[in-house]
Design a protein around this motif. Structure first.
Motif, PDB file in Angstrom:
ATOM      1  N   GLY A  40      17.215 -19.549  19.184  1.00  0.00           N
ATOM      2  CA  GLY A  40      17.967 -20.519  18.390  1.00  0.00           C
ATOM      3  C   GLY A  40      17.099 -21.191  17.348  1.00  0.00           C
ATOM      4  N   TYR A  41      15.872 -21.562  17.717  1.00  0.00           N
ATOM      5  CA  TYR A  41      14.951 -22.170  16.760  1.00  0.00           C
ATOM      6  C   TYR A  41      14.664 -21.210  15.608  1.00  0.00           C
ATOM      7  CZ  TYR A  41      13.753 -26.090  19.828  1.00  0.00           C
ATOM      8  OH  TYR A  41      13.785 -27.229  20.588  1.00  0.00           O
ATOM      9  N   LEU A  42      14.397 -19.959  15.970  1.00  0.00           N
ATOM     10  CA  LEU A  42      14.061 -18.971  14.943  1.00  0.00           C
ATOM     11  C   LEU A  42      15.201 -18.795  13.958  1.00  0.00           C
ATOM     12  CD1 LEU A  42      11.753 -17.000  14.199  1.00  0.00           C
ATOM     13  CD2 LEU A  42      12.955 -15.254  15.523  1.00  0.00           C
ATOM     14  N   GLY A  43      16.430 -18.849  14.452  1.00  0.00           N
ATOM     15  CA  GLY A  43      17.571 -18.647  13.563  1.00  0.00           C
ATOM     16  C   GLY A  43      17.903 -19.851  12.712  1.00  0.00           C
ATOM     17  N   CYS A  44      18.060 -21.027  13.348  1.00  0.00           N
ATOM     18  CA  CYS A  44      18.582 -22.168  12.594  1.00  0.00           C
ATOM     19  C   CYS A  44      17.514 -22.853  11.751  1.00  0.00           C
ATOM     20  CB  CYS A  44      19.245 -23.176  13.537  1.00  0.00           C
ATOM     21  SG  CYS A  44      18.136 -24.016  14.666  1.00  0.00           S
ATOM     22  N   PHE A  45      16.292 -23.001  12.242  1.00  0.00           N
ATOM     23  CA  PHE A  45      15.282 -23.722  11.475  1.00  0.00           C
ATOM     24  C   PHE A  45      14.703 -22.883  10.332  1.00  0.00           C
ATOM     25  CE2 PHE A  45      15.203 -26.296  15.366  1.00  0.00           C
ATOM     26  CZ  PHE A  45      15.296 -27.554  14.806  1.00  0.00           C
ATOM     27  N   SER A  46      14.586 -21.574  10.537  1.00  0.00           N
ATOM     28  CA  SER A  46      14.080 -20.744   9.444  1.00  0.00           C
ATOM     29  C   SER A  46      15.086 -20.660   8.307  1.00  0.00           C
ATOM     30  CB  SER A  46      13.759 -19.333   9.961  1.00  0.00           C
ATOM     31  OG  SER A  46      14.925 -18.710  10.493  1.00  0.00           O
ATOM     32  N   ALA A  47      16.381 -20.779   8.634  1.00  0.00           N
ATOM     33  CA  ALA A  47      17.403 -20.750   7.583  1.00  0.00           C
ATOM     34  C   ALA A  47      17.570 -22.108   6.912  1.00  0.00           C
ATOM     35  CB  ALA A  47      18.743 -20.296   8.185  1.00  0.00           C
ATOM     36  N   ALA A  48      17.422 -23.201   7.666  1.00  0.00           N
ATOM     37  CA  ALA A  48      17.661 -24.540   7.118  1.00  0.00           C
ATOM     38  C   ALA A  48      16.438 -25.134   6.426  1.00  0.00           C
ATOM     39  CB  ALA A  48      18.123 -25.468   8.235  1.00  0.00           C
ATOM     40  N   PHE A  49      15.215 -24.760   6.898  1.00  0.00           N
ATOM     41  CA  PHE A  49      13.999 -25.361   6.329  1.00  0.00           C
ATOM     42  C   PHE A  49      12.991 -24.272   5.958  1.00  0.00           C
ATOM     43  CE2 PHE A  49      15.770 -28.239   9.550  1.00  0.00           C
ATOM     44  CZ  PHE A  49      16.041 -29.358   8.777  1.00  0.00           C
TER      45      PHE A  49
END
Length: 564
Positions: A406-415
């Protein structure tokens, strides 16, 4: 009054906000991406999980693996727990401590050494050939791919089941069993009809942790080459996290299975606890001393269990000190060279420093969050305290595999390109993920400490004019310092060798923790597997000291940290 109430809500808002960003948002992102296609949100990719033969086989293998590990752990633990809860014998405390040894080494690291035992040219095949039981080497891992994984995970997880069952059996009112025996029930019938049902809360708690842990374990199948299991498929889809939603569907399914298992268990535990506490009359139970022949048999059985439990540790140690281990029962040519290389190598030295810094950061964060949540729930009794406590315990039902993906998906896309982008620099999110995964342990440790300490001292300090923060700093924290220290030691030790988060989030060599470095070294040339084993031994020795410290501080209360 309104001002004080608003001030009391500030820490609640901060804690809930932190958990919402670093726990709930990644989970929501996983479900969102798992259900998106060009025509709008559907269950397209979740349905595809069961339509593709490889995906179906991976789901089936993961379920079979989890069931086998859970059953094996239960069969191994039940007689041990009954023995330690009901019988006394010389050296009982020492044996109880020794049975915790498997916890100092995750099965992922033990698999590095055990692979040499089960391989075609390994120790087991060589021993069987020398005994004349086989004519040619046997590839145990190729012929029985689940064998090594089930064995290693069982040997690693049985102490957690053991701690839960011993506590559950010790808390049963002895008058209930005595009443059944006085009515003519045989011991076996008393155990089956009275003891076992009353011990169900501890049994359910242990079964849940073991099942979820083995269902989502990534490192051990990866090392043994068992590719057709769901965690390994998720790991293989990391490179396509931004383009292929199939990985999100796999992660969402894992999360649903884990959460559903946890929810069902909590309901069953609540029902059993209401039954188990009815009519409690006796508070203590006299332990029956074992006769000398029974004690001898007990020592032999415990020695066998402990020997099997430390077999992965021994295999890692032998691999770390051997020059050659091929078609021999024991290694040939012993050396300490690989221990020095594990300390001198740029890769391993950087990995140790990374793991040390990440574990310290995660522990400090857990101490602050764990104490804050426990204090709000026990001392302040704020509105929604039960929900806050439930939210803090949610990581028990959320595997590290799910959090990391989940971290890899959402944070790499948002920040993108920031410190919150794990592709750019994963250290911050690694520390947070370690802390999130171990937060329940710290919450339970602080919760138990605050419940055992009278609030009279805090009220006296407040009546003398001390402000709330000063009361906490000068009174509350010193009174539960032992609980916080023990919980912190466990958070630190488990963070040092966290597997799933490290393998998924650490993509660059500069940011590898110890576990990722071990995995990379296994496939490198020039005795890479020996250096990987030596690195595992260094970590194992360090963790042995920390867990021993936690057990000395908490004593019999250590098992409470593993119960939700």
């Amino acid at each position: 009054m309104k001002v004080r109430r608003c001030r009391g809500l500030i820490p609640v808002a901060l804690i809930v906000g932190f958990l919402a960003v670093f726990l709930l948002w990644p989970l929501a992102h996983v479900f969102h991406r798992a259900g998106v296609d060009p025509q709008g949100p559907t269950l397209l990719y979740l349905r595809a999980l069961f339509s593709h033969p490889v995906q179906r086989q991976a789901v089936a293998n993961s379920a079979v693996l989890a069931v086998l590990v859970t059953l094996a752990t239960l069969l191994l633990t039940l007689p041990l727990a009954w023995l330690f809860a009901r019988r006394s014998f010389p050296g009982k405390a020492l044996w109880a401590g020794l049975l915790l040894l498997p916890m100092i080494l995750p099965p992922f690291v033990g698999a590095v050494g055990m692979r040499m035992v089960f391989s075609r040219a390994g120790a087991l095949s060589t021993l069987l050939m020398r005994l004349g039981l086989t004519a040619a080497p046997v590839d145990w891992l190729g012929r029985f791919p689940l064998l090594g994984v089930v064995l290693l995970e069982t040997l690693h997880l049985f102490p957690i089941m053991h701690l839960n069952l011993v506590a559950a059996l010790a808390n049963i009112d002895p008058s209930l069993e005595e009443a059944a025996a006085n009515l003519g029930a045989r011991p076996a019938r008393v155990f089956r009809r009275v003891t076992l049902p009353l011990a169900m809360p501890g049994l359910f708690a242990g079964v849940t942790l073991v099942f979820i842990w083995s269902f989502t374990e990534l490192g051990t199948p990866l090392v043994f080459g068992l590719r057709r299991v769901l965690p390994v498929l998720i790991y293989d889809s990391v490179s396509e996290v931004g383009t292929n939603p199939a990985g999100y569907a796999q992660v969402a399914f894992v999360l649903v299975v884990s959460a559903l298992t946890f929810w069902i268990t909590k309901r069953l535990v609540a029902r059993q606890r209401s039954l188990a506490t009815l009519g409690r009359l006796s508070l203590t139970r006299p332990e029956t001393p074992l006769s000398r022949p029974a004690a001898v048999l007990t020592y032999a059985g415990l020695g066998l269990v402990l020997g099997l439990a430390v077999l992965p540790h021994i295999s890692v140690l032998l691999l770390a000190i051997s020059r050659r281990w091929f078609l021999t029962v024991l290694p040939q040519g012993f050396t300490l060279e690989f221990f020095g290389r594990a300390l001198r190598s740029e890769l391993t030295r950087t990995a140790m420093l990374n793991s040390l810094g990440l574990a310290v950061g995660a522990t400090l964060l857990d101490m602050a969050l764990g104490f804050g949540i426990a204090w709000l729930c026990v001392r302040r009794r704020v509105a929604g305290a039960d929900w806050l406590d439930t939210l803090a315990m949610l990581p028990l039902a959320v595997p590290g595999l799910v959090v990391a993906f989940g971290y890899l998906g959402c944070f790499s896309a948002a920040f993108p390109g920031t410190l919150l982008d794990p592709r750019f620099n994963p250290l911050l999110l690694l520390a947070v993920s370690y802390a999130i995964r171990r937060l329940p342990y710290m919450v339970r440790a602080a919760h138990a400490g605050l419940e055992q300490v009278s609030r009279t001292y805090e009220e006296a300090a407040a009546n003398l004019g001390a402000p709330p923060l000063r009361v906490i700093w000068r009174v509350s924290l010193p009174l539960i310092a032992a609980n916080l220290l023990a919980g912190g030691i466990l958070c630190f030790s488990f963070s040092m060798l966290e597997v799933s988060d490290s393998l998924i989030l650490a993509q660059s060599e500069n940011f590898y923790p110890i576990t990722k470095a071990i995995y990379v070294l296994m496939d490198s040339l020039e005795n890479g597997v020996n250096v990987a084993a030596a690195l595992g031994v260094w970590a194992m020795a360090f963790l042995a000291v920390t867990i021993l410290g936690a057990s000395l501080i908490l004593g019999k209360k250590l098992g409470a940290i593993f119960r939700g």
